[in-house]
Design an enzyme around this catalytic site. Structure first.
Site, PDB file in Angstrom:
ATOM      1  N   LYS A  79       0.845  -1.209   0.000  1.00 30.40           N
ATOM      2  CA  LYS A  79       0.000   0.000   0.000  1.00 30.40           C
ATOM      3  C   LYS A  79       0.872   1.247   0.000  1.00 30.40           C
ATOM      4  O   LYS A  79       1.878   1.304   0.712  1.00 30.40           O
ATOM      5  CB  LYS A  79      -0.917  -0.001   1.232  1.00 30.40           C
ATOM      6  N   HIS A 109      -3.351   3.740   0.834  1.00 32.40           N
ATOM      7  CA  HIS A 109      -3.611   3.181   2.168  1.00 32.40           C
ATOM      8  C   HIS A 109      -4.792   3.846   2.877  1.00 32.40           C
ATOM      9  O   HIS A 109      -5.540   3.199   3.599  1.00 32.40           O
ATOM     10  CB  HIS A 109      -2.339   3.270   3.015  1.00 32.40           C
TER      11      HIS A 109
END
Ligand code: A2P
Length: 275
Positions: A79, A109
């Site tokens: 991420k 994220h």
């Protein structure tokens, strides 16, 4: 179990993502992380989920390489840390740490700076072939909608905290309607839901463990699920949820534990790490 032999969910880019994976949030870099990923791969997991913010990509990469399992057999997610500037440049650094040429999925994220801020850079990472799929994490239905107005590439997945207690039914529906695969992190409520009396009662009645009940519930809701553990026995236990089914009464009892009012929001009240 090979990747082909386990259930998968098809992403918009055509890739098959395993339903069950190992999450390594809060697992320190080093032997604990390497050991957990090694145990998961030996158990049969073929989905490993890390993030730049976790600081453990190097350990994940080492465990994958030393497993001897062909890279293409493993579905690897990382991420983008949205506090950083450039998703493409950060992808290149992640690949260096992971010791691989590509990730299967690269997620924003959390929607820091707004849900669209990072997306052009995510698309660039995808076009460059460094991220085979791109998606988001911790996005509400409204944020997905905002992103859809400017994106060239629809996010393949939205990963958010999901359990009977944080059911977010409207968010799951919004993902499904848009063709976005929903993925559950913290399906055990970071361990806090394991001693809930309703969960325990269903576990006793079905001769399963509370963790298996919670993971199975999320699987039956159609999500990919990534429980975290650093203990081999628990990693095995959490993977052993494909050979049984929760009946309707059990599912309804678990559904009733929802504290979110079936929200389309992704944020738990306690989550304050982005504005
Ligand atoms: P540990 O890593 O020490 O095994 P979540 O996936 O919801 O974030 O939950 C992770 C937490 O639940 C961790 O603290 C993990 O501890 C614990 N955990 C994971 N699997 C199990 C299990 N099968 N039984 C009991 N605790 C578990």
């Amino acid at each position: 179990m090979t990747k082909d032999a386990q259930p998968t969910l098809r992403l918009l880019n055509g890739a098959e993502m395993p339903v069950l994976g190992l999450g390594v949030w809060q697992v320190p870099d080093g032997p604990a992380c390497e050991g957990a990923v090694t145990a998961a791969l030996e158990t049969g997991y073929r989905l490993i989920d890390t993030a730049q913010a976790y600081g453990n990509e190097s350990s994940v990469g080492r465990a994958i390489r030393s497993s001897g399992i062909p890279r293409e057999e493993i579905f690897l997610t990382t991420k983008f840390h949205p506090g950083r500037r450039d998703p493409l440049a950060e992808m290149e650094k992640s690949l260096e740490r992971l010791g691989t040429d590509y990730v299967d999925l690269y997620l924003v994220h959390w929607p820091e700076g707004g849900p669209t801020r990072a997306w052009p850079g995510m698309e660039a990472a995808n076009v460059a072939g460094l991220a085979k799929g791109i998606g988001v994490s911790n996005y509400s239905a409204a944020e997905l909608e905002e992103l859809s107005k400017v994106s060239q590439i629809t996010p393949a997945a939205n990963q958010f905290q999901f359990s009977p207690f944080l059911y977010r039914r409207s968010l799951v529906e919004a993902c499904t309607d848009a063709g976005i695969v929903a993925q559950a992190y913290s399906p055990l409520g970071t361990g806090e839901h394991l001693d809930d009396p309703v969960v325990e009662q269903i576990a006793t009645a079905t001769d399963r463990t509370p963790a298996q009940i919670l993971i199975r519930w999320a699987v039956q809701k159609g999500l990919s699920v990534i429980p975290k553990s650093t203990h081999r026995g628990r990693i095995e236990e959490n993977f052993d949820v494909l050979g049984f089914e929760l009946d309707e009464a059990s599912v309804e009892a678990l559904d009733a534990l929802d504290t979110t009012g079936e929200t389309s929001d992704a944020k738990a009240p306690s989550q304050k790490w982005w504005s």
